[in-house]
Scaffold this motif. Structure first.
Motif, PDB file in Angstrom:
ATOM      1  N   ILE A  55       0.798  -1.057   0.055  1.00 63.95           N
ATOM      2  CA  ILE A  55      -0.146   0.050   0.066  1.00 63.95           C
ATOM      3  C   ILE A  55       0.894   1.117  -0.205  1.00 63.95           C
ATOM      4  O   ILE A  55       1.794   1.374   0.698  1.00 63.95           O
ATOM      5  N   ALA A  56       0.604   2.084  -1.120  1.00 61.50           N
ATOM      6  CA  ALA A  56       1.461   3.269  -0.972  1.00 61.50           C
ATOM      7  C   ALA A  56       0.696   4.426  -0.297  1.00 61.50           C
ATOM      8  O   ALA A  56      -0.459   4.559  -0.691  1.00 61.50           O
ATOM      9  N   LEU A  57       1.271   5.232   0.499  1.00 59.53           N
ATOM     10  CA  LEU A  57       0.730   6.378   1.103  1.00 59.53           C
ATOM     11  C   LEU A  57       1.527   7.479   1.246  1.00 59.53           C
ATOM     12  O   LEU A  57       2.969   7.284   1.148  1.00 59.53           O
ATOM     13  N   PRO A  58       1.212   8.854   1.334  1.00 55.90           N
ATOM     14  CA  PRO A  58       2.193   9.917   1.381  1.00 55.90           C
ATOM     15  C   PRO A  58       3.007   9.650   2.646  1.00 55.90           C
ATOM     16  O   PRO A  58       2.435   9.250   3.821  1.00 55.90           O
ATOM     17  N   GLY A  59       4.119  10.014   2.550  1.00 59.34           N
ATOM     18  CA  GLY A  59       5.102   9.893   3.809  1.00 59.34           C
ATOM     19  C   GLY A  59       4.635  10.824   4.839  1.00 59.34           C
ATOM     20  O   GLY A  59       3.769  11.752   4.776  1.00 59.34           O
ATOM     21  N   LEU A  60       4.569  10.258   6.081  1.00 58.45           N
ATOM     22  CA  LEU A  60       3.769  11.005   7.315  1.00 58.45           C
ATOM     23  C   LEU A  60       4.671  12.280   7.732  1.00 58.45           C
ATOM     24  O   LEU A  60       5.844  12.219   7.781  1.00 58.45           O
ATOM     25  N   VAL A  61       3.787  13.169   8.270  1.00 56.40           N
ATOM     26  CA  VAL A  61       4.498  14.434   9.120  1.00 56.40           C
ATOM     27  C   VAL A  61       4.250  14.593  10.500  1.00 56.40           C
ATOM     28  O   VAL A  61       3.075  14.627  10.922  1.00 56.40           O
ATOM     29  N   ASN A  62       5.399  14.448  11.077  1.00 61.59           N
ATOM     30  CA  ASN A  62       5.394  14.653  12.542  1.00 61.59           C
ATOM     31  C   ASN A  62       5.601  16.116  12.835  1.00 61.59           C
ATOM     32  O   ASN A  62       6.479  16.555  12.785  1.00 61.59           O
ATOM     33  N   ALA A  63       4.316  16.601  13.079  1.00 62.49           N
ATOM     34  CA  ALA A  63       4.308  18.036  13.454  1.00 62.49           C
ATOM     35  C   ALA A  63       4.854  18.805  14.772  1.00 62.49           C
ATOM     36  O   ALA A  63       4.958  19.959  14.840  1.00 62.49           O
ATOM     37  N   HIS A  64       5.524  17.828  15.794  1.00 56.72           N
ATOM     38  CA  HIS A  64       5.930  18.185  16.839  1.00 56.72           C
ATOM     39  C   HIS A  64       6.996  17.250  17.560  1.00 56.72           C
ATOM     40  O   HIS A  64       6.250  16.135  18.091  1.00 56.72           O
ATOM     41  N   THR A  65       8.262  17.440  17.472  1.00 59.97           N
ATOM     42  CA  THR A  65       9.243  16.619  18.128  1.00 59.97           C
ATOM     43  C   THR A  65      10.252  17.431  18.666  1.00 59.97           C
ATOM     44  O   THR A  65      10.465  18.481  18.358  1.00 59.97           O
ATOM     45  N   HIS A  66      11.067  16.897  19.524  1.00 61.31           N
ATOM     46  CA  HIS A  66      12.420  17.128  19.815  1.00 61.31           C
ATOM     47  C   HIS A  66      13.314  15.844  19.925  1.00 61.31           C
ATOM     48  O   HIS A  66      13.536  15.081  20.831  1.00 61.31           O
ATOM     49  N   VAL A  67      13.887  15.757  18.726  1.00 61.33           N
ATOM     50  CA  VAL A  67      14.363  14.524  18.155  1.00 61.33           C
ATOM     51  C   VAL A  67      15.680  13.890  19.015  1.00 61.33           C
ATOM     52  O   VAL A  67      15.724  12.633  19.281  1.00 61.33           O
ATOM     53  N   SER A  68      16.468  14.831  19.452  1.00 59.93           N
ATOM     54  CA  SER A  68      17.573  14.464  19.998  1.00 59.93           C
ATOM     55  C   SER A  68      17.201  14.008  21.460  1.00 59.93           C
ATOM     56  O   SER A  68      18.005  13.271  22.069  1.00 59.93           O
ATOM     57  N   MET A  69      16.103  14.098  22.031  1.00 61.17           N
ATOM     58  CA  MET A  69      15.561  13.543  23.217  1.00 61.17           C
ATOM     59  C   MET A  69      15.488  12.091  23.287  1.00 61.17           C
ATOM     60  O   MET A  69      14.947  11.349  24.214  1.00 61.17           O
ATOM     61  N   THR A  70      15.605  11.359  22.056  1.00 64.77           N
ATOM     62  CA  THR A  70      15.364  10.070  21.958  1.00 64.77           C
ATOM     63  C   THR A  70      16.433   9.328  22.991  1.00 64.77           C
ATOM     64  O   THR A  70      16.115   8.204  23.572  1.00 64.77           O
ATOM     65  N   LEU A  71      17.398  10.167  23.363  1.00 62.96           N
ATOM     66  CA  LEU A  71      18.312   9.683  24.146  1.00 62.96           C
ATOM     67  C   LEU A  71      17.848   9.495  25.425  1.00 62.96           C
ATOM     68  O   LEU A  71      18.374   8.458  26.368  1.00 62.96           O
TER      69      LEU A  71
END
Ligand SMILES: [Zn+2]
Length: 436
Positions: A55-71
């Motif tokens: 199934i092809a769909l548009p890439g998802l948009v994550n409208a709010h994050t703080h990506v370095s906090m994955t640590l």
């Protein structure tokens, strides 16, 4: 730039104006742009993906994050918001370095690629190094330096300088996938001058203004005590609302505040998982926002309050939260939830004309999902595909992730990053932060 043909997908969920779902269809991308969508293409391409069973769909948009906090994932769970911030998060953040932010961002980018997100909006520190990670990953990022002046004029000047430096850095980078955004953290951490300065800077430079608004009831109560008005009323009064604003959370808004945001043309980034995990209590009044004409996107918030960057999980939780909250299963149907994380998310970032749907002229940001996995079967046809994506799919079904026509992951093998290296470096960085 090479061309890419995605052929014979079982379904293409276009998210175009008619919300068409096309059976047995193909997409041709050239120079990063979709040039054909529909039946099997007769054109040849430099690279082809056989998308049978997908199934092809548009890439998802994550409208709010703080990506370095994955640590910080898993380090501070089941805590009160103030304790979470003061006892765990802020002391750890004080120890962040360029390097730890970079590896945290790389880890987040790997997770997003593997869970079908192609665009995200970030706010944090050491942003040059986050930008570096985004550039390497192949994702699209709207990146903001988080401004906190705590009502101190000298700090405000320093933070404005830091923002300008990051703006110049992004300009010099000249990477069309990486866009600068303003990031005044929140009305309770930024002075009126800084909020107005950020609004002006955003308008002059065509950037979005990423901010946290009305996340908690306490924030609203404190505001009323200090200012004699609610948060959005205050922003309206000082003239800080604008169409460039992307307001994260908005969990504790009155109808009149919703009206003020709508009048200003501001957008909202709704973060249901983070709000529930931190027990912020209030639920963003999405139906009222839709009625008022506010464009809403979906966000995960950081992996320390979520604890993932998984937009499939966030979509499902979003739908369930509003149904449970309103005692109404017809609230936020599957189509609307998919809209929030694709075309509406793109519109919230001001790029609804570029991404968010699979249409001729849009950028080639596409995700392929395994439509024949046990949790995606049986297939009942066109009418249930969108429901399947929101209620049944999981990020583990994501097979291929494409941004701007570049294949970042194929058959679940990430191409743009060495995931094993990212994992070991991120592990090292996380241990270093906790130990130091
Ligand atoms: Zn946040």
């Amino acid at each position: 730039m090479p061309s890419l043909l995605i052929k014979n997908a079982d379904w293409i969920v276009t998210q175009n104006a008619k919300r068409e779902v096309l059976p047995n269809a193909s997409v041709l991308i050239r120079d990063g742009v979709i040039i054909e969508v529909g039946k099997a293409s007769t054109c040849s391409a430099d690279d082809e993906i056989d998308a049978r069973g997908k199934i092809a769909l548009p890439g998802l948009v994550n409208a709010h994050t703080h990506v370095s906090m994955t640590l910080f994932r898993g380090l501070a769970d089941d805590m009160l918001l103030q304790d979470w911030l003061q006892k765990k998060i802020w002391p750890l953040e004080a120890k962040h370095t360029d390097e730890t932010c970079y590896f945290g961002a790389l880890l987040g980018c790997a997770e997003m690629i593997m869970s079908g997100t192609t665009t995200f909006v970030d706010m944090y520190f050491h942003m040059e190094h986050v930008a570096q990670a985004v550039a390497e990953s192949g994702l699209r990022g709207f990146l903001s330096y988080g401004v906190i002046d705590l009502f101190d004029q000298a700090k405000a000047r320093l933070e404005q300088d830091n923002t300008r430096k990051f703006f110049e850095y992004v300009q010099a980078l000249g990477n069309p996938r990486i866009r600068f955004a303003l990031g005044p953290h929140a009305p309770y951490t930024c002075s009126e001058d800084t909020l107005l300065w950020a609004k002006d800077f955003a308008e002059k430079n065509g950037a979005i203004l990423h901010i946290h608004i009305a996340e908690t009831r306490r924030e609203q109560a404190d505001f009323q005590r200090q200012h004699g008005m609610r948060v959005v009323e205050y922003l309206d009064k000082i003239g800080a609302l604008s169409k460039n604003m992307l307001a994260a959370h908005c969990s504790w808004l009155t109808k009149s505040e919703v009206g003020l945001l709508a009048k200003a043309g501001a957008s909202v980034a709704h973060c249901p998982v983070s709000n529930m995990k931190l027990a912020t209590g209030g639920v963003a009044p999405l139906p009222e926002m839709f009625d008022a004409g506010i464009v809403v996107g979906l966000g995960t918030d950081s992996a320390s309050s979520n604890n993932t960057l998984d937009m499939f999980e966030t979509m499902k939780v979003c739908a369930l939260l509003h149904k449970a909250h309103r005692w109404d299963p017809t609230v936020l149907n599957a189509q609307k939830v998919l809209d929030l994380s694709t075309i509406d998310g793109a519109r919230a970032l001001g790029v609804g004309g570029e991404i968010g749907s699979i249409e001729v002229g849009k950028r080639g940001d596409i995700v392929l999902l395994d439509g024949r996995a046990p949790n995606m079967m049986p297939v009942h046809g066109r009418g249930t595909i969108v429901s399947d994506l929101v209620y049944s799919a999981s990020s583990g079904n994501v097979d291929t992730t494409i941004v701007n026509g570049d294949v970042l992951m194929r058959n679940r093998q990430v191409k743009s990053l060495s995931v094993s290296e990212v994992l070991s470096k991120a592990q090292e960085a996380a241990l270093q932060l906790v130990a130091s």
